[in-house]
Write a protein that holds these residues in place. Structure first.
Motif, mmCIF file in Angstrom:
data_model
loop_
_atom_site.group_PDB
_atom_site.id
_atom_site.type_symbol
_atom_site.label_atom_id
_atom_site.label_comp_id
_atom_site.label_asym_id
_atom_site.label_seq_id
_atom_site.Cartn_x
_atom_site.Cartn_y
_atom_site.Cartn_z
ATOM 1 N N ILE A 93 1.080 -1.324 0.084
ATOM 2 C CA ILE A 93 0.073 0.011 -0.050
ATOM 3 C C ILE A 93 0.998 1.132 0.136
ATOM 4 N N GLU A 94 0.556 2.216 -0.797
ATOM 5 C CA GLU A 94 1.485 3.350 -1.072
ATOM 6 C C GLU A 94 1.092 4.420 0.195
ATOM 7 N N TRP A 95 2.291 4.628 0.934
ATOM 8 C CA TRP A 95 2.124 5.466 1.859
ATOM 9 C C TRP A 95 3.423 6.660 1.396
ATOM 10 N N PRO A 96 3.003 8.152 1.828
ATOM 11 C CA PRO A 96 4.005 9.045 1.392
ATOM 12 C C PRO A 96 5.312 8.550 2.192
ATOM 13 N N LEU A 97 6.440 8.646 1.578
ATOM 14 C CA LEU A 97 7.690 7.772 2.037
ATOM 15 C C LEU A 97 8.881 8.908 2.240
ATOM 16 N N LEU A 98 9.505 8.762 3.570
ATOM 17 C CA LEU A 98 10.598 9.515 3.538
ATOM 18 C C LEU A 98 11.782 8.709 4.210
ATOM 19 N N GLU A 99 13.118 9.235 3.868
ATOM 20 C CA GLU A 99 14.344 8.801 4.428
ATOM 21 C C GLU A 99 14.549 9.454 5.695
ATOM 22 N N PRO A 100 15.406 8.903 6.376
ATOM 23 C CA PRO A 100 15.652 9.657 7.719
ATOM 24 C C PRO A 100 15.944 10.878 7.692
ATOM 25 N N PRO A 101 16.817 11.689 6.800
ATOM 26 C CA PRO A 101 16.918 12.938 7.011
ATOM 27 C C PRO A 101 15.613 13.929 6.754
ATOM 28 N N GLU A 102 14.801 13.422 5.800
ATOM 29 C CA GLU A 102 13.529 14.038 5.628
ATOM 30 C C GLU A 102 12.508 13.991 6.826
ATOM 31 N N CYS A 103 12.533 12.528 7.190
ATOM 32 C CA CYS A 103 11.668 12.470 8.355
ATOM 33 C C CYS A 103 12.167 13.227 9.690
ATOM 34 N N ALA A 104 13.352 13.429 9.782
ATOM 35 C CA ALA A 104 13.571 14.510 10.900
ATOM 36 C C ALA A 104 13.263 15.606 10.601
#
Length: 258
Positions: A93-104
């Motif tokens: 299922i597609e969720w908006p996806l972030l890598e750790p720097p973007e998440c932070a």
């Protein structure tokens, strides 16, 4: 700067869902505290923090003592304006996806205005799709596809570090070193004269060759940029090579020639 950083960090919750091993709770607490994070929330942990958790916390006991314990994820997220779930695998299922720097960066930006949460799932299976449905984004650490298993505390440390790094960018905090008392230009000239004289005196070079040699040595020491104490050591070595006695040579920095 520290107060400016701590206020939003205090609004970032790390929420652990149904953690199996109490030691992992302690290790996450330690990972958080090293990065200035203090809000730990536990959802239906299989084991409550115990002696193993305290041992793994290694000084982050206060985070364990203050940790909230909730029956459901919904309870742990009360008051949060942004919720980001973590997953070791990409979902169908597609969720908006972030890598750790973007998440932070997103967590920190939203924490300027209110409470936010990073949700980490079970050690064996992560978060369910129903739990992810309560999240605005999904964060994923891009590990080696051939061996993607990452310990819960290790994953928490990655996110905690990225949050701290983002906060330091906002506040302009930089690593600082003790300023060096670099040798002055005139002190260096005195050293080069002393060096040239010594090399000739001990028979390492002759006057005809010394110019080229000293130019090369100048480049070497200019790259090194010795401080006053280091220059005194070098000049003491030269004096010793010339056969001079150098009493109290290293007692204090001094620009003067021996």
């Amino acid at each position: 700067m520290i107060d400016q950083m701590n206020e939003p960090l205090a609004r970032i919750r790390f929420v652990l869902v149904e953690t199996t091993h109490s030691g992992n709770i302690g290790a996450v607490a330690r990972a958080m505290k090293t990065m200035g994070l203090s809000r730990l929330e536990l959802v239906a942990p299989r084991q409550r923090p115990d002696a193993e958790a305290l041992a793994r916390a290694s000084g982050a006991d206060d985070l364990l003592e203050r940790a909230g314990i909730h029956q459901t994820l919904t309870e742990a997220l009360v008051g949060c304006r942004l919720v980001i779930g973590t997953s070791a695998r990409l979902r169908s299922i597609e969720w908006p996806l972030l890598e750790p720097p973007e998440c932070a960066a997103r967590l920190l930006a939203e924490a300027q205005e209110g409470e936010v949460a990073l949700v980490l799932g079970r050690e064996s299976s992560g978060l369910t799709n129903d739990e992810l449905a309560r999240c605005h984004f999904l964060a994923h650490i891009p590990t080696n596809p051939a061996f993607s298993s990452l310990n819960l505390a290790a994953a928490a440390q990655v996110f905690a570090y990225e949050i701290r790094r983002a906060a330091r960018v906002v506040t302009g905090e930089r690593l600082t070193e003790t300023p060096r008392d670099l040798a002055s230009a005139e002190a260096m000239e005195g050293f080069y004269t002393h060096l040239a004289d010594t090399l000739i005196q001990i028979g390492f070079s002759d006057p005809e060759q010394s110019r080229t040699l000293i130019r090369r040595l100048r480049r070497l020491f200019n790259r090194a940029r010795p401080d006053r104490v280091e220059l005194n050591i070098l000049r003491g070595i030269l004096s010793a090579a010339q056969g001079r006695k150098t009493p109290n040579r290293f007692a204090r920095p001094d620009d003067s020639a021996p």
